[in-house]
Design a protein around this motif. Structure first.
Motif, PDB file in Angstrom:
ATOM      1  N   PHE A 144       6.589  -2.195  -0.813  1.00  0.00           N
ATOM      2  CA  PHE A 144       5.707  -3.349  -0.704  1.00  0.00           C
ATOM      3  C   PHE A 144       4.678  -3.331  -1.829  1.00  0.00           C
ATOM      4  CE2 PHE A 144       7.288  -2.485   3.558  1.00  0.00           C
ATOM      5  CZ  PHE A 144       7.804  -3.734   3.889  1.00  0.00           C
ATOM      6  N   ILE A 145       4.016  -4.466  -2.001  1.00  0.00           N
ATOM      7  CA  ILE A 145       3.128  -4.653  -3.141  1.00  0.00           C
ATOM      8  C   ILE A 145       1.932  -3.701  -3.103  1.00  0.00           C
ATOM      9  CG2 ILE A 145       1.737  -6.458  -2.054  1.00  0.00           C
ATOM     10  CD1 ILE A 145       1.750  -7.866  -4.843  1.00  0.00           C
ATOM     11  N   ASP A 146       1.540  -3.237  -1.898  1.00  0.00           N
ATOM     12  CA  ASP A 146       0.415  -2.302  -1.812  1.00  0.00           C
ATOM     13  C   ASP A 146       0.828  -0.857  -2.064  1.00  0.00           C
ATOM     14  OD1 ASP A 146       1.808  -1.701   0.482  1.00  0.00           O
ATOM     15  OD2 ASP A 146       0.089  -1.869   1.835  1.00  0.00           O
ATOM     16  N   GLY A 147       2.118  -0.631  -2.398  1.00  0.00           N
ATOM     17  CA  GLY A 147       2.619   0.713  -2.678  1.00  0.00           C
ATOM     18  C   GLY A 147       3.227   1.412  -1.482  1.00  0.00           C
ATOM     19  N   SER A 148       3.044   0.876  -0.285  1.00  0.00           N
ATOM     20  CA  SER A 148       3.660   1.473   0.896  1.00  0.00           C
ATOM     21  C   SER A 148       5.161   1.231   0.884  1.00  0.00           C
ATOM     22  CB  SER A 148       3.038   0.903   2.174  1.00  0.00           C
ATOM     23  OG  SER A 148       3.278  -0.492   2.271  1.00  0.00           O
ATOM     24  N   GLN A 149       5.902   2.050   1.631  1.00  0.00           N
ATOM     25  CA  GLN A 149       7.354   1.970   1.632  1.00  0.00           C
ATOM     26  C   GLN A 149       7.892   2.105   3.056  1.00  0.00           C
ATOM     27  OE1 GLN A 149       9.371   3.859  -1.882  1.00  0.00           O
ATOM     28  NE2 GLN A 149       7.541   5.112  -1.887  1.00  0.00           N
ATOM     29  N   TRP A 150       9.066   1.551   3.258  1.00  0.00           N
ATOM     30  CA  TRP A 150       9.822   1.751   4.489  1.00  0.00           C
ATOM     31  C   TRP A 150      11.166   2.351   4.105  1.00  0.00           C
ATOM     32  CZ3 TRP A 150      14.595   0.400   6.228  1.00  0.00           C
ATOM     33  CH2 TRP A 150      14.855   0.619   7.581  1.00  0.00           C
ATOM     34  N   GLY A 151      11.595   3.369   4.847  1.00  0.00           N
ATOM     35  CA  GLY A 151      12.860   4.005   4.529  1.00  0.00           C
ATOM     36  C   GLY A 151      12.697   5.063   3.460  1.00  0.00           C
ATOM     37  N   GLN A 152      13.816   5.591   3.014  1.00  0.00           N
ATOM     38  CA  GLN A 152      13.830   6.684   2.032  1.00  0.00           C
ATOM     39  C   GLN A 152      14.011   6.140   0.629  1.00  0.00           C
ATOM     40  OE1 GLN A 152      16.719   9.703   2.854  1.00  0.00           O
ATOM     41  NE2 GLN A 152      16.116  10.992   1.137  1.00  0.00           N
TER      42      GLN A 152
END
Length: 299
Positions: A153-161
């Motif tokens: 995501f644009i804020d640098g957070s991620q979902w998954g590997q």
């Protein structure tokens, strides 16, 4: 290294953000070649499966699909169901045949912009020409299973590997050269004589063994890298071509950087088959040409 020719449908390896893999290579997403037949039919119910992923913050659906005896061509829709802009994603495919199960491939994109509520099309097409793999029959095509493996995501957070082919460049590199026409990057570290090779969305590798020679304004970098795992990909702008780097292939690199003119040249080739893997032409020092994101970088 070998070439195979596949169908006319664009394949699933567009541009990613910078790739640097230090010390070892990673196996690729598998992508087998095929030629689409005019006898293709809509895939029967149960052939195209979307894995249930309630917490993925995005949703996959099938737009259309056709199937043959040994291959499939599937258009998916990836919808951003989150409240943030998606800037990267990986959609994975697992392909099953009568005699071979678990053939995997991935569509990885980084540097995209998918706003909340927006969607993008994701295409997977592939199979086995004539129904054979390394001379052995694979049997009839049975099933494709698709899932979302990773989202940034644009804020640098991620979902998954995070895909293994996506890593940020090391902050302590001494020199980074970016191609001014294609998404290629090479990075060198002088003290420990290591290299990092990145081809946006295709491959990445690196490690020790760099040779550095300087004469006047010209610095010459050479290396030999022994590839460790079979790896296949579709070059950008050539979706009909599959390049396979085999375990044990020697990749020979030669790069030249003119510190006075701020210009670079270089290539990586396979010595055994003389196939050019990367051809670097870095002449843009104006900062107008970006490599996925950011201007060319000289130190």
């Amino acid at each position: 290294m070998k070439k195979q020719f596949s169908g006319i449908i664009p394949s699933a390896f567009p541009c990613l953000v910078m790739i640097i893999l230090l010390g070892y290579s990673y196996p690729s997403s598998y992508s087998a070649a095929f030629i689409q037949s005019p006898d293709d039919n809509p895939c029967v119910d149960g052939t195209i499966v979307i894995a249930e992923q309630v917490k993925a913050l995005a949703r996959l659906s099938v737009q259309q699909s056709t199937c043959g005896d040994f291959y499939s061509n599937v258009d998916l829709i990836l919808e951003n169901t989150s409240t943030q802009q998606i800037t990267g994603y990986e959609v994975s495919q697992t392909k099953d045949y009568e005699n071979i199960q678990g053939v995997k491939s991935s569509d990885i994109h980084d540097g995209v912009e998918i706003n909340p509520g927006e969607s993008v099309k994701v295409n997977f097409n592939g199979g086995f020409l004539g129904g054979y793999s390394y001379g052995k029959p694979v049997g009839l095509f049975k099933r494709d299973t698709y899932k979302i493996s990773w989202i940034r995501f644009i804020d640098g957070s991620q979902w998954g590997q995070t895909p293994k082919t996506i890593q940020e460049p090391p902050p302590d590199h001494d020199l980074k050269l970016r191609d001014d026409q294609e998404a290629f990057v090479v990075a060198f570290q002088y003290e420990n004589k290591t290299l990092s090779i990145m081809s946006c969305g295709e491959y990445g590798f690196g490690g020790p063994g760099l040779k550095i020679e300087t004469k006047g304004c010209i610095t010459q970098f050479t290396f030999d890298f022994r590839w460790r795992n079979d790896f296949s990909y579709h070059p950008r702008k050539q979706p009909e071509v599959t390049i396979t780097i085999k375990a044990g292939d020697n990749l020979h690199g030669e790069f030249m950087f003119d510190t006075c003119a701020k210009a670079a040249r270089g290539l990586i080739r396979n010595d055994d088959q003389n196939l050019i893997l990367m051809n670097l032409s870095d002449t843009d020092t104006s900062g107008k040409r970006a490599y996925c994101s950011g201007p060319p970088d000289y130190k």
